[in-house]
Scaffold this motif. Sequence first.
Motif, PDB file in Angstrom:
ATOM      1  N   VAL A 181      -0.714  -2.630 -10.649  1.00  0.00           N
ATOM      2  CA  VAL A 181      -1.625  -2.442  -9.522  1.00  0.00           C
ATOM      3  C   VAL A 181      -1.484  -3.650  -8.607  1.00  0.00           C
ATOM      4  O   VAL A 181      -1.647  -4.788  -9.037  1.00  0.00           O
ATOM      5  N   ARG A 241      -0.880   1.233  -6.321  1.00  0.00           N
ATOM      6  CA  ARG A 241      -0.005   0.988  -7.458  1.00  0.00           C
ATOM      7  C   ARG A 241       1.448   0.868  -6.989  1.00  0.00           C
ATOM      8  O   ARG A 241       1.871   1.553  -6.067  1.00  0.00           O
ATOM      9  N   ASP A 297      -6.895   2.380  -6.232  1.00  0.00           N
ATOM     10  CA  ASP A 297      -5.983   1.238  -6.343  1.00  0.00           C
ATOM     11  C   ASP A 297      -4.715   1.576  -5.575  1.00  0.00           C
ATOM     12  O   ASP A 297      -4.418   2.741  -5.327  1.00  0.00           O
TER      13      ASP A 297
END
Length: 186
Positions: A14, A24, A22
């Motif tokens: 992440v 990633r 998030d």
Amino acid sequence: MGDDLTWETTDSAVDYTCPGFDVRRDEVRLPDGTETDYHYVDEPAAVVVLPFTPDGDVVVIDEWRQAVGRVNRGLPAGSVEGTDADLPAAARRELREETGYEAGPVSHLFAAEPTNGIANSVHHYFVARDCVSTGDRDLDFNESIRVSTTGYDDLLAAVLDGDVRDGRTVAAVTGYELRNGVGRAP
């Protein structure tokens, strides 16, 4: 046997975290052997609710959407949370939190990956019937929402005319239409 289009993920991390999602970064090996990275939005599954009142109207929300800089008309929707017993429970919770309406019967309409080129989220669409207002809402700190009802045919016309541009709402209404016939309220 594997698909010859499959990418191999060799590492994943992440890069950025914020409330709701998030960003990633996957390190990948492409089918031709090229190694590169790929960034995407990593977010939980979501539910979208097409809620009908006992009179056949649809409960809709007007919500400020910062990314597009305007108020957007749409349907109640939100992330599935760890406390949700199942997807229909998540649909009921989101409807209650955003609108103050309690659902009667809830049925699954379809599931879709709305932006699978840039995000891994799956949206689960539900139809809720016999929705009645309790007036008790529980908005998130960053939600600015006004609740109203509209006739189903009016919502359908707004979707078809491009007046409703919220992608989740467009998908829900057109998916409902494809399954139930054009222009017929519940």
